[in-house]
Motif scaffolding. Structure first.
Motif, PDB file in Angstrom:
ATOM      1  N   THR A   1       0.840  -1.192   0.000  1.00 24.00           N
ATOM      2  CA  THR A   1       0.000   0.000   0.000  1.00 24.00           C
ATOM      3  C   THR A   1       0.877   1.245   0.000  1.00 24.00           C
ATOM      4  O   THR A   1       1.818   1.339   0.778  1.00 24.00           O
ATOM      5  N   ARG A   2       0.539   2.192  -0.867  1.00 22.90           N
ATOM      6  CA  ARG A   2       1.341   3.395  -1.037  1.00 22.90           C
ATOM      7  C   ARG A   2       1.016   4.419   0.046  1.00 22.90           C
ATOM      8  O   ARG A   2       0.125   5.241  -0.115  1.00 22.90           O
ATOM      9  N   SER A   3       1.699   4.366   1.155  1.00 22.06           N
ATOM     10  CA  SER A   3       1.573   5.386   2.196  1.00 22.06           C
ATOM     11  C   SER A   3       2.950   5.627   2.789  1.00 22.06           C
ATOM     12  O   SER A   3       3.801   4.729   2.801  1.00 22.06           O
ATOM     13  N   PHE A   4       3.160   6.840   3.273  1.00 23.30           N
ATOM     14  CA  PHE A   4       4.464   7.182   3.809  1.00 23.30           C
ATOM     15  C   PHE A   4       4.827   6.318   5.018  1.00 23.30           C
ATOM     16  O   PHE A   4       5.937   5.842   5.134  1.00 23.30           O
TER      17      PHE A   4
ATOM     18  N   ASN B   1       3.777   3.319   5.829  1.00 21.07           N
ATOM     19  CA  ASN B   1       4.030   1.957   5.376  1.00 21.07           C
ATOM     20  C   ASN B   1       5.408   1.862   4.730  1.00 21.07           C
ATOM     21  O   ASN B   1       6.187   0.951   5.013  1.00 21.07           O
ATOM     22  N   LYS B   2       5.710   2.815   3.883  1.00 15.50           N
ATOM     23  CA  LYS B   2       7.008   2.846   3.194  1.00 15.50           C
ATOM     24  C   LYS B   2       8.149   2.964   4.203  1.00 15.50           C
ATOM     25  O   LYS B   2       9.150   2.239   4.113  1.00 15.50           O
TER      26      LYS B   2
END
Length: 63
Positions: free
Chosen positions: A30-33, A35-36
């Protein structure tokens, strides 16, 4: 010699963070800061323990 080994491990750890961060868009995560950031910082543990993360980590490193 001990200092050189510690330095080498730090370089590998930071290099893994950098490569994963730069290739994160090629993964299925999932593209979230948040998570990254968490996946990048925990990469050594996750690579060792989780086959799905390992596959995505390889995807991130290619490129």
């Amino acid at each position: 010699m001990h200092n050189l080994l510690v330095f080498g491990l730090i370089v590998v750890y930071i290099g893994g963070i950098w490569k994963f961060w730069r290739g994160f868009e090629r993964t299925n995560f999932t593209r979230s800061f948040g998570n990254k950031l968490s996946l990048a910082l925990l990469w050594p543990v996750l690579v060792a323990a989780n086959p799905a993360y390992r596959r995505n980590f390889r995807k991130a490193l290619k490129g």
